[in-house]
Design a protein around this motif. Structure first.
Motif, short mmCIF file in Angstrom:
data_model
loop_
_atom_site.label_atom_id
_atom_site.label_comp_id
_atom_site.label_asym_id
_atom_site.label_seq_id
_atom_site.Cartn_x
_atom_site.Cartn_y
_atom_site.Cartn_z
N VAL A 5 0.85 -1.19 0.00
CA VAL A 5 0.00 0.00 0.00
C VAL A 5 0.88 1.24 0.00
O VAL A 5 1.84 1.33 0.77
CB VAL A 5 -0.92 0.01 1.24
CG1 VAL A 5 -1.74 1.30 1.28
CG2 VAL A 5 -1.84 -1.20 1.23
N HIS A 6 0.55 2.16 -0.86
CA HIS A 6 1.30 3.41 -0.97
C HIS A 6 0.33 4.57 -0.77
O HIS A 6 -0.69 4.64 -1.46
CB HIS A 6 1.97 3.49 -2.33
CG HIS A 6 2.96 4.59 -2.45
ND1 HIS A 6 3.96 4.81 -1.55
CD2 HIS A 6 3.10 5.56 -3.40
CE1 HIS A 6 4.68 5.85 -1.92
NE2 HIS A 6 4.17 6.33 -3.04
N LEU A 7 0.66 5.46 0.16
CA LEU A 7 -0.20 6.60 0.46
C LEU A 7 0.55 7.90 0.17
O LEU A 7 1.70 8.06 0.60
CB LEU A 7 -0.61 6.58 1.94
CG LEU A 7 -1.34 5.32 2.42
CD1 LEU A 7 -1.56 5.37 3.92
CD2 LEU A 7 -2.66 5.14 1.69
N VAL A 8 -0.10 8.80 -0.54
CA VAL A 8 0.53 10.08 -0.89
C VAL A 8 -0.42 11.22 -0.54
O VAL A 8 -1.53 11.29 -1.08
CB VAL A 8 0.88 10.14 -2.38
CG1 VAL A 8 1.51 11.49 -2.71
CG2 VAL A 8 1.83 9.01 -2.76
N GLU A 9 0.06 12.10 0.34
CA GLU A 9 -0.75 13.25 0.75
C GLU A 9 -0.45 14.46 -0.13
O GLU A 9 0.65 14.60 -0.66
CB GLU A 9 -0.47 13.64 2.20
CG GLU A 9 -0.72 12.54 3.22
CD GLU A 9 0.50 11.70 3.51
OE1 GLU A 9 0.55 11.04 4.54
OE2 GLU A 9 1.46 11.72 2.67
N SER A 10 -1.42 15.34 -0.23
CA SER A 10 -1.25 16.60 -0.93
C SER A 10 -2.22 17.62 -0.35
O SER A 10 -3.13 17.27 0.40
CB SER A 10 -1.48 16.43 -2.43
OG SER A 10 -2.81 16.01 -2.68
N SER B 256 -0.30 13.52 8.19
CA SER B 256 -0.10 12.26 7.49
C SER B 256 -1.39 11.44 7.51
O SER B 256 -2.11 11.44 8.51
CB SER B 256 1.00 11.43 8.17
OG SER B 256 2.23 12.12 8.18
N CYS B 257 -1.63 10.76 6.39
CA CYS B 257 -2.75 9.82 6.39
C CYS B 257 -2.20 8.42 6.65
O CYS B 257 -1.01 8.15 6.43
CB CYS B 257 -3.52 9.86 5.08
SG CYS B 257 -2.61 9.33 3.62
N TRP C 16 1.56 4.24 6.25
CA TRP C 16 1.60 5.68 6.46
C TRP C 16 2.13 6.39 5.22
O TRP C 16 3.01 5.87 4.53
CB TRP C 16 2.52 6.00 7.64
CG TRP C 16 2.00 5.51 8.94
CD1 TRP C 16 2.09 4.23 9.44
CD2 TRP C 16 1.29 6.26 9.92
NE1 TRP C 16 1.48 4.16 10.66
CE2 TRP C 16 0.97 5.38 10.99
CE3 TRP C 16 0.88 7.59 10.01
CZ2 TRP C 16 0.28 5.81 12.12
CZ3 TRP C 16 0.20 8.00 11.13
CH2 TRP C 16 -0.11 7.12 12.18
N GLY C 17 1.61 7.58 4.98
CA GLY C 17 2.17 8.42 3.95
C GLY C 17 3.33 9.24 4.51
O GLY C 17 3.61 9.19 5.71
#
Length: 124
Positions: free
Chosen positions: A2-7, A95-96, A114-115
């Motif tokens: 799983v890859h999480l990316v915040e913006s 962070s998500c 975690w992102g």
């Protein structure tokens, strides 16, 4: 994996608004609760808000209730944090994270992915 990316982070004046987004990879995104956490300089990471796998249940930390709203769009593999009436004390890296189960929790230990985080800075 799983890859999480915040913006969506940035600099905003007190009283302003920001909307954070978290894009997730993985076909099982909709099966898990998601959360937002934040860490201010010199402080430990703390819970902000969480949402169940369907979006039907949400939790928020007391200091952000009425100002922050968590939501998700399972069709887009995304979770959002709408932040209104921002205060200088909201300044932190946000962070998500993906929970280990379908229901939201406030404990950091119950999240496994975690992102990298996005910086939110609120000026006076």
């Amino acid at each position: 994996q799983v890859h999480l990316v915040e913006s969506g982070g940035g600099l905003v004046q007190a009283g302003g608004s920001l909307r954070l987004s978290c894009a997730a990879s993985g076909r099982t995104f909709s099966s898990y609760a998601m959360g937002w956490f934040r860490q201010a300089p010199g402080k430990e990471r703390e819970f902000v808000a969480a949402i169940s796998w369907t979006g039907g249940t949400t939790y928020a930390e007391d200091s952000v209730k009425g100002r922050f709203t968590i939501s998700r769009d399972n069709a887009k593999n995304a979770v959002y944090l709408q932040m209104n009436n921002l205060k200088p004390e909201d300044t932190a890296v946000y962070s998500c994270a993906r929970a280990r189960g379908a229901f939201p929790t406030t404990s950091i230990e119950t999240y496994d992915y975690w992102g990298q985080g996005t910086q939110v800075t609120v000026s006076i």
